[in-house]
Design an enzyme around this catalytic site. Structure first.
Site, PDB file in Angstrom:
ATOM      1  CG  HIS A  33     -51.655 -67.187  70.431  1.00  0.00           C
ATOM      2  ND1 HIS A  33     -52.499 -66.164  70.040  1.00  0.00           N
ATOM      3  CD2 HIS A  33     -50.572 -67.121  69.602  1.00  0.00           C
ATOM      4  CE1 HIS A  33     -51.963 -65.512  69.028  1.00  0.00           C
ATOM      5  NE2 HIS A  33     -50.784 -66.071  68.749  1.00  0.00           N
ATOM      6  CG  HIS A  43     -43.970 -62.523  73.476  1.00  0.00           C
ATOM      7  ND1 HIS A  43     -42.950 -62.709  72.566  1.00  0.00           N
ATOM      8  CD2 HIS A  43     -45.007 -61.963  72.774  1.00  0.00           C
ATOM      9  CE1 HIS A  43     -43.337 -62.281  71.377  1.00  0.00           C
ATOM     10  NE2 HIS A  43     -44.590 -61.817  71.475  1.00  0.00           N
ATOM     11  CB  THR A  65     -46.228 -66.736  68.457  1.00  0.00           C
ATOM     12  OG1 THR A  65     -47.456 -66.000  68.386  1.00  0.00           O
ATOM     13  CG2 THR A  65     -45.753 -67.072  67.048  1.00  0.00           C
TER      14      THR A  65
END
EC number: 3.1.4.-
Length: 835
Positions: A718, A797, A720
């Site tokens: 995922h 990222h 963040t």
């Protein structure tokens, strides 16, 4: 720069000129911003919007509607000051030299023998106040006059040690043709003539600090303005002088006796203003023909009543006769008397002549005393000669330049002087005064004490930077004076020098961060012009002689995008990066790299640093018309009055990142001034913004994607999208903000292009396309007092693995968002949102 607005393009090509066509897809403010950052001096603006022109002019950038090729040619070939409120252009055009002429706006000069000393074949032309007589030369859609004259050179000659006028003028004209135009000085008279009537309408009590002779006509219409200067030279001050003899030195090749008389009378008028705050009747005895009266009347309406057997053509009432003691009774109160009686020498030998002059001096002084002894509101200026005299110790000595330094000086007396203590002054001491001291200013009022004034508006233009003033007193005055316009010298040095030499004195230097103000506009000369209805075609250059203009108590303070705004903020950057730098993207690249953001893909579109603040810091010498501190402060308290349409509001952390980049830039350039400025702006941002960091977070916002184009071994890869430090009862506020941004979040153009090792043992995929939305969300959280984001830069990222992997590069892939959620770190998801 100058913006010349045209309805149609022109075939002619002009040097240093660029064409800009109005972009209908953008609002007027954005068009104005784009125009202001073009790098050429002349901008031909096609299909223009009058609102865009208004925005530029309010910003101090001259923007004029052009109706003919003649107008275009005239304005493109020279610089000018534009009164955009009244549609008047004041050219600063010296092309009249090609007519073999010099120009003056002082009528008295035309009545001298100056033409005998001009360059061969040259002539002198009178052009009226600020070139008003040249209006007939221009049949334009706007009022146009050429304000350029050579009076500055003529006056400089009068006060110089030079005697050969032709050589002096030749040297000065050559200098003028080979050096940059001193545009601020040329337009300053236009500015003063606009400034003080404007202030007079709003403020009853105005104080003006440090006026010089350039302003001597401007203030004739404002007797109630209280002037402060360097004070008079008093009779008692002669105690410091050693006795000398007659010098007999010639000062000027052409006759400047009229200049001396004009300066004496104007000095007397301002002395009278200081005492009585109203206009006097002006009585003059002698001094015919007084052609200079015409000059004074061009500026202000006075009644001149004169006595002289010779004609005085411009006097209001002239008595073609001698003046006697009995005539003193005819002189009314509320007046000044100028006594300039001197019998012609004819063939008298010097002893006989000296006796006559001394007798006449005593007679003149007696007339002065008689005039001042009765009535009220009177001041007298009387011609004197060097001789043994008893004079009031408080009387003022004047010695304005005249054709030759001989035995003559003038005494300025008020009604209190004649009853004051008298002191014997030897002839030799008066010769010492005459030989060594020139009265350089018609303003001889007392010096200004640097302290605030509750009920007065203080104007101090180019007057307070001198190092004989206490620097902290100047800063405290600016910080605490409620209503004022004050200038101080900007720190243009690279070594952060506290003071710099100027002529024969030193000036303190200042940066905007030296002042602790929250109701002030701090801008440049051109930025200040825009506030008072003027604009200029040539912006201030970093010459070392630049000043900050600080306005306290202005009603323009909250109008952030109209006055002292961000127009031109990137112009210097554009000049450098499109002509000198390694790439036109150099600024974007440097800002990201200096904040440890190494993902440069799309850096020119999605930059993590405020370019506004960065450029305002590193190029402050070029774009300080933009009031950076005011811009930061008004956004921090959410009181920025934005008239324009599209307007990007920066998150406070973007401003911090900009300061960090600017500091690194300054270190690389060895620019200690920018280094201090950036540090102080960063501290100021922290002062006005209550920034808190989630460096020990307990919640994070996650973005899950439908597909990840890389191999991964984490459970749920995922993005963040920021971390938070919140209490559980704040969760509803956080989820509300996420919901409010749902549309923008799901519409983000999220892409990825490569993988890399973020740190030892953390393998991630880069993410692009999310920063602007992240900073918008940051702002919303900040305004709701929710701690969001860490002190280090947010690098978007997706974590793929906690083991070392090789970098993978792929064609850029767009990622589709599956869901957005709020989860407790090492805990449960408390909110989940799908499209």
């Amino acid at each position: 720069m100058k913006v010349l607005a045209l309805r149609h393009s022109v075939a002619q090509v002009y040097a240093d000129t660029q064409v800009y066509t109005h972009d209908d897809t953008k609002d007027n403010y954005e068009n104005a911003f784009l125009i202001s950052n073009l790098t050429t001096h002349n901008i031909l603006y096609l299909n223009y919007s009058t609102k865009t022109l208004e925005i530029l002019n309010k910003s101090g950038i001259a923007a004029v509607e052009i109706q003919s090729l003649e107008e275009l040619f005239t304005l493109i070939r020279c610089n000018f000051t534009y009164d955009y409120e009244n549609n008047i252009i004041y050219l600063h055009d010296y092309s009249y030299y090609t007519n073999n002429e010099i120009r003056t706006d002082q009528h008295w000069v035309t009545k001298t023998d100056i033409e005998e000393y001009l360059l061969p074949g040259w002539k002198l032309t009178y052009v009226g106040y600020n070139g008003s007589d040249t209006r007939g030369h221009y049949n334009f859609s706007f009022t146009c006059q050429n304000a350029a004259t050579d009076d500055d050179l003529i006056i400089e000659y009068i006060y110089s040690e030079a005697l050969d006028f032709q050589n002096f003028m030749l040297k000065k004209i050559k200098e003028r043709m080979t050096t940059s135009l001193p545009i601020a000085r040329l337009s300053n008279r236009v500015f003063r003539d606009k400034l003080f009537p404007s202030l007079r309408k709003k403020y009853q009590h105005i104080v003006n600090v440090g006026p010089r002779n350039e302003s001597m006509f401007t203030f004739l219409n404002f007797p109630s303005i209280k002037q402060f200067s360097n004070g008079p030279y008093l009779v008692k001050d002669t105690i410091k002088l050693k006795q000398e003899r007659w010098l007999g030195k010639r000062v000027s090749q052409f006759d400047i006796g009229q200049y001396k008389n004009m300066m004496n009378v104007i000095t007397t008028v301002y002395y009278y203003y200081n005492l009585y705050q109203k206009k006097p009747i002006i009585y003059m005895v002698g001094s015919a023909p007084s052609y200079w009266i015409y000059d004074v009347k061009q500026y202000s309406d006075f009644t001149f009543e004169t006595w002289d057997p010779l004609d005085t053509p411009y006097s209001s009432i002239h008595h073609k006769e001698l003046f006697f003691e009995k005539d003193v009774a005819k002189l009314r109160d509320n007046s000044i008397l100028y006594i300039d009686i001197r019998t012609d020498r004819r063939n008298a030998d010097w002893r006989e002549w000296r006796k006559t002059v001394e007798e006449q001096t005593i007679s003149n002084l007696k007339l002065a005393y008689q005039y001042l002894a009765s009535g009220k509101s009177k001041v007298c200026c009387v011609k004197m000669t060097a001789m043994d005299l008893e004079l009031p110790i408080s009387a003022k000595l004047l010695h304005h330049p005249t054709t030759e330094i001989r035995s003559e000086f003038y005494l300025l007396l008020d009604i209190w002087d004649i009853s004051n203590v008298k002191r014997f002054i030897p002839k030799g001491v008066l010769y010492s005064f005459i030989n060594n001291i020139i009265t350089e200013n018609v303003f001889i009022q007392p010096p200004f004490k640097i302290k605030t004034s509750k009920n007065e508006y203080i104007v101090a233009l180019y007057a307070l930077s001198n190092d004989f003033n206490d620097r902290m007193n100047v800063i405290n005055l600016i910080n605490n004076q409620k209503q004022s316009l004050i200038t101080v010298r900007i720190n243009n040095t690279f070594k952060d020098e506290p003071k710099v030499g100027f002529k024969n004195i030193y000036d303190w230097t200042f940066l905007p961060t030296d002042f602790n103000t929250t109701d002030s506009i701090i801008t440049s000369y051109d930025g200040c012009l825009g506030i008072f209805g003027l604009s200029i075609s040539l912006a201030s250059k970093p010459t070392g002689n630049n000043h900050l203009f600080i306005l306290n108590g202005t009603d323009k303070y909250y109008k952030l995008d109209q006055f002292a705004n961000h127009t031109g903020i990137s112009r210097r950057s554009h000049q450098i990066r499109f002509s000198e730098s390694a790439t036109s993207y150099s600024g974007y690249i440097f800002r990201d790299l200096s904040n440890n953001n190494f993902n440069l893909i799309g850096t020119n579109i999605e930059n993590s640093v405020s370019g506004h603040v960065y450029n305002a810091l590193i190029y402050y010498r070029y774009n300080y018309s933009f009031d950076l501190k005011r811009w930061i402060y008004l956004h921090s308290i959410e009181k920025a009055d934005i008239e324009g349409g599209k307007y990007y509001e920066h998150a406070p952390i973007e401003l911090i990142y900009a300061c960090r980049s600017a500091k690194e830039f300054a270190l690389l350039q060895d620019d200690l001034t920018v280094l201090r400025y950036a540090n102080e702006i960063e501290r100021y941002i922290h002062k006005v913004y209550s920034i808190t960091y989630a460096d020990d977070p307990n919640y994070f916002i996650g973005i899950k994607f439908k597909h990840i184009p890389y191999k991964y071994d984490v459970k749920i890869p995922h993005l963040t999208f920021g971390v938070l430090f919140i209490s559980d009862n704040m969760i509803p506020d956080v989820t509300r903000i996420i919901k409010d941004m749902k549309k923008e979040l799901f519409e983000m153009d999220v892409t990825t292009s490569y993988t890399y090792m973020l740190s030892d043992g953390t393998y991630v995929a880069n993410i692009s396309g999310v920063l602007s939305t992240y900073f918008k969300m940051y702002n919303l959280f900040y305004k709701n007092q929710i701690t969001f984001g860490q002190s280090r830069m947010f690098i978007p990222h997706i974590t793929l693995s906690f083991s070392s992997r090789k970098t993978v590069r792929i064609e850029t892939v767009k990622l589709k968002i599956d869901s957005i959620y709020l989860r407790k770190i090492r805990g449960d998801t408390v909110f989940d949102m799908s499209e």
